[in-house]
Design a protein around this motif. Structure first.
Motif, PDB file in Angstrom:
ATOM      1  N   GLU A 244       0.968  -1.241  -0.114  1.00  0.00           N
ATOM      2  CA  GLU A 244       0.135   0.224  -0.023  1.00  0.00           C
ATOM      3  C   GLU A 244       0.878   1.054  -0.084  1.00  0.00           C
ATOM      4  O   GLU A 244       1.864   1.350   0.966  1.00  0.00           O
ATOM      5  N   HIS A 245       0.698   2.069  -0.884  1.00  0.00           N
ATOM      6  CA  HIS A 245       1.490   3.465  -0.963  1.00  0.00           C
ATOM      7  C   HIS A 245       0.495   4.500  -0.940  1.00  0.00           C
ATOM      8  O   HIS A 245      -0.038   4.843  -2.233  1.00  0.00           O
ATOM      9  N   PHE A 246       0.367   5.181  -0.004  1.00  0.00           N
ATOM     10  CA  PHE A 246      -0.411   6.648   0.254  1.00  0.00           C
ATOM     11  C   PHE A 246      -1.957   6.296  -0.123  1.00  0.00           C
ATOM     12  O   PHE A 246      -2.392   6.983  -1.298  1.00  0.00           O
ATOM     13  N   GLY A 247      -2.619   5.144   0.264  1.00  0.00           N
ATOM     14  CA  GLY A 247      -4.057   4.767  -0.028  1.00  0.00           C
ATOM     15  C   GLY A 247      -3.999   4.001  -1.411  1.00  0.00           C
ATOM     16  O   GLY A 247      -5.222   3.596  -1.717  1.00  0.00           O
ATOM     17  N   ARG A 248      -2.958   3.807  -2.184  1.00  0.00           N
ATOM     18  CA  ARG A 248      -2.953   3.172  -3.577  1.00  0.00           C
ATOM     19  C   ARG A 248      -2.371   1.620  -3.409  1.00  0.00           C
ATOM     20  O   ARG A 248      -1.253   1.637  -2.914  1.00  0.00           O
ATOM     21  N   PRO A 249      -2.960   0.635  -3.711  1.00  0.00           N
ATOM     22  CA  PRO A 249      -2.429  -0.533  -3.684  1.00  0.00           C
ATOM     23  C   PRO A 249      -1.352  -0.945  -5.106  1.00  0.00           C
ATOM     24  O   PRO A 249      -1.976  -0.362  -6.200  1.00  0.00           O
ATOM     25  N   LEU A 250      -0.323  -1.060  -4.841  1.00  0.00           N
ATOM     26  CA  LEU A 250       0.620  -1.346  -5.846  1.00  0.00           C
ATOM     27  C   LEU A 250       1.071  -2.719  -6.044  1.00  0.00           C
ATOM     28  O   LEU A 250       1.048  -3.617  -4.760  1.00  0.00           O
ATOM     29  N   LEU A 251       1.227  -3.028  -7.136  1.00  0.00           N
ATOM     30  CA  LEU A 251       2.152  -4.226  -7.897  1.00  0.00           C
ATOM     31  C   LEU A 251       3.538  -3.849  -8.267  1.00  0.00           C
ATOM     32  O   LEU A 251       3.293  -3.289  -9.525  1.00  0.00           O
ATOM     33  N   VAL A 252       4.609  -4.179  -7.601  1.00  0.00           N
ATOM     34  CA  VAL A 252       5.905  -3.893  -8.276  1.00  0.00           C
ATOM     35  C   VAL A 252       6.451  -5.185  -8.507  1.00  0.00           C
ATOM     36  O   VAL A 252       6.533  -6.159  -8.084  1.00  0.00           O
ATOM     37  N   ASN A 253       6.923  -5.327  -9.946  1.00  0.00           N
ATOM     38  CA  ASN A 253       7.350  -6.810 -10.429  1.00  0.00           C
ATOM     39  C   ASN A 253       8.312  -6.246 -11.347  1.00  0.00           C
ATOM     40  O   ASN A 253       8.798  -5.326 -11.930  1.00  0.00           O
ATOM     41  N   ARG A 254       8.986  -7.488 -12.011  1.00  0.00           N
ATOM     42  CA  ARG A 254       9.659  -7.674 -13.163  1.00  0.00           C
ATOM     43  C   ARG A 254       8.987  -8.380 -14.179  1.00  0.00           C
ATOM     44  O   ARG A 254       8.489  -9.521 -13.915  1.00  0.00           O
ATOM     45  N   ASP A 255       9.201  -7.901 -15.457  1.00  0.00           N
ATOM     46  CA  ASP A 255       8.803  -8.592 -16.592  1.00  0.00           C
ATOM     47  C   ASP A 255       9.648  -9.822 -16.896  1.00  0.00           C
ATOM     48  O   ASP A 255      10.631 -10.119 -16.395  1.00  0.00           O
ATOM     49  N   ARG A 256       9.402 -10.518 -18.088  1.00  0.00           N
ATOM     50  CA  ARG A 256      10.041 -11.567 -18.547  1.00  0.00           C
ATOM     51  C   ARG A 256      11.461 -11.202 -18.837  1.00  0.00           C
ATOM     52  O   ARG A 256      12.308 -11.958 -19.041  1.00  0.00           O
ATOM     53  N   ASP A 257      11.411 -10.023 -19.367  1.00  0.00           N
ATOM     54  CA  ASP A 257      13.056  -9.192 -19.659  1.00  0.00           C
ATOM     55  C   ASP A 257      13.598  -8.778 -18.381  1.00  0.00           C
ATOM     56  O   ASP A 257      14.757  -8.455 -18.541  1.00  0.00           O
ATOM     57  N   GLY A 258      13.012  -9.032 -17.158  1.00  0.00           N
ATOM     58  CA  GLY A 258      13.769  -8.472 -15.871  1.00  0.00           C
ATOM     59  C   GLY A 258      13.536  -6.962 -15.651  1.00  0.00           C
ATOM     60  O   GLY A 258      14.212  -6.550 -14.795  1.00  0.00           O
ATOM     61  N   VAL A 259      12.747  -6.295 -16.521  1.00  0.00           N
ATOM     62  CA  VAL A 259      12.544  -5.053 -16.284  1.00  0.00           C
ATOM     63  C   VAL A 259      11.725  -4.796 -15.076  1.00  0.00           C
ATOM     64  O   VAL A 259      10.528  -5.285 -15.140  1.00  0.00           O
ATOM     65  N   ALA A 260      11.849  -3.562 -14.068  1.00  0.00           N
ATOM     66  CA  ALA A 260      11.173  -3.491 -13.113  1.00  0.00           C
ATOM     67  C   ALA A 260       9.745  -2.490 -13.417  1.00  0.00           C
ATOM     68  O   ALA A 260       9.929  -1.708 -14.509  1.00  0.00           O
TER      69      ALA A 260
END
Length: 389
Positions: free
Chosen positions: A73-89
């Protein structure tokens, strides 16, 4: 930092050791206690500071490979932080584009794709919409335009940073950090990993957490049996880099550094170096590892405090966890001693005993921090006022 700067800092540390009355400023100062409890002040901080500056979301090691993710949770917003298939955040709003259900429930893990549990809309790791069950029922939906809502991020200096919409790029991050970025780059945090992460909500204002890392005045009294035996009293000093601070907390071993030839002296052998990334992040360099502290505000008097050791990558497996667990236990004990006193201070605000805090000359970094807060809120305002100014 370069070698010349390291030696200059060591010389300053010795000057403070030899003259423990060496001032950081010429007078004490005052800050209003209203800034720790006012809802209006808090809302202004969210809007003028946290909504407009980069945020350190995760250390790169928390996303160890393609498909890895973390939710928060980031200031009331639910976040999904991830890497894609190429490893990019990436960072996405953790909300399905069909009906807005939370897409990913787990706090961390690895996924080949993300599937909403409500109607099974599925998204690839780059956020693109891959599958709509019974797609013929949605003739007006263009999958190419219905991917997850992406937020701007930059991966640099060992962390994934959430960037403000108005300043989304790497150049914007480097502009925010200014010359302080060279210090962060020199830490080499890409070669480290998180160990022993803990998070807990406290009934305190977020600024109290930052303040606790900006002076050593309290060590002989609050940390009598924990940290104080390790550190030399009345030798704390700091430098400013725009809104950011680098503080030096000499250890007792500073007393013996003059026995070492100048060319062999090393700062981290005799001091901790504290990097305060404005507004609410602290990275404390302890010899061969780090403590990362985040004070994430949840309200005027409520803060989510995150504590994480950052240790050399692979050292837990190669050396065993015992060493790091012993270090974590002592380090976190010191932090919880601080947090408990912050809780008492926050209760004290409500009593009305003090309308202002008085900051002594050893606490000058606190005044500097508050002046930076004030500049972001009010422009070139007066900041924390000197006594009698």
């Amino acid at each position: 930092m370069d070698r010349d700067e390291e030696l200059r800092i060591l010389d300053r540390a010795l000057a403070h050791l030899h003259d423990k009355r060496l001032p950081l400023t010429d007078a004490d100062s005052r800050v209003s206690t209203d800034r720790y409890q006012s809802p209006d002040w808090y809302r202004a901080e969210l809007d003028q500071i946290f909504g407009r500056l980069p945020s350190m979301l995760v250390h790169g090691s928390e996303l160890p490979g393609p498909g890895a993710f973390v939710t928060m949770e980031h200031f009331g917003r639910p976040l999904l932080v991830n890497r894609d298939r190429d490893g990019v955040a990436h960072a996405f709003l953790n909300a399905c584009r069909h009906r807005g259900a939370r897409l990913e429930q787990d706090p961390s893990g690895v996924r080949k794709h993300f599937t909403c549990r409500y109607h099974a809309w599925r998204y690839d790791t780059d956020g693109s919409l891959a599958t709509i069950p019974s797609a013929h029922c949605f003739p007006g939906v263009d999958p190419a335009k219905r991917g997850l809502v992406a937020l701007p991020v930059v991966e640099a200096y060992g962390f994934v940073w959430l960037m403000p919409e108005a300043a989304p790029g790497r150049a914007d991050l480097d502009g925010f950090l200014g010359s302080f970025r060279h210090d962060l780059a020199d830490l080499g945090l890409d070669g480290f990993e998180i160990y022993g992460a803990e998070s807990q909500e406290w009934e305190i204002n977020w600024k109290l957490v930052v303040e606790g890392t900006l002076e050593g005045y309290h060590f002989p009294f609050l940390h009598t049996k924990s940290a104080n035996p390790l550190f030399e009293n009345s030798t704390f000093f700091f430098d400013g880099f725009g809104p950011h601070l680098r503080s030096i907390l000499p250890k007792r071993s500073i007393n013996f550094v003059e026995r070492t030839p100048r060319e062999e002296r090393r700062l981290l052998a005799v001091a901790n170096v504290i990097h305060t990334i404005f507004p609410n992040e602290t990275v404390l360099h302890q010899s061969d590892h780090f403590l990362w502290i985040t004070a994430h505000p949840l309200g005027p008097a409520r803060t989510l405090v995150k504590l994480r050791l950052i240790v050399p990558r692979g050292s837990v497996e190669s050396d065993g966890a015992e060493r790091w667990e012993e270090n974590r236990a002592l380090t976190y004990q010191v932090q919880y001693e601080d947090l408990e006193i912050y809780r008492e201070i926050q209760i004290g605000f409500a009593t009305g005993a003090n309308e202002e805090h008085v900051l002594g000359t050893q606490e000058f970094a606190l005044r500097t921090f508050h002046e930076t807060v004030d500049r972001h809120l009010f422009g070139a305002g007066p900041g924390a006022q000197r006594d009698g100014a």
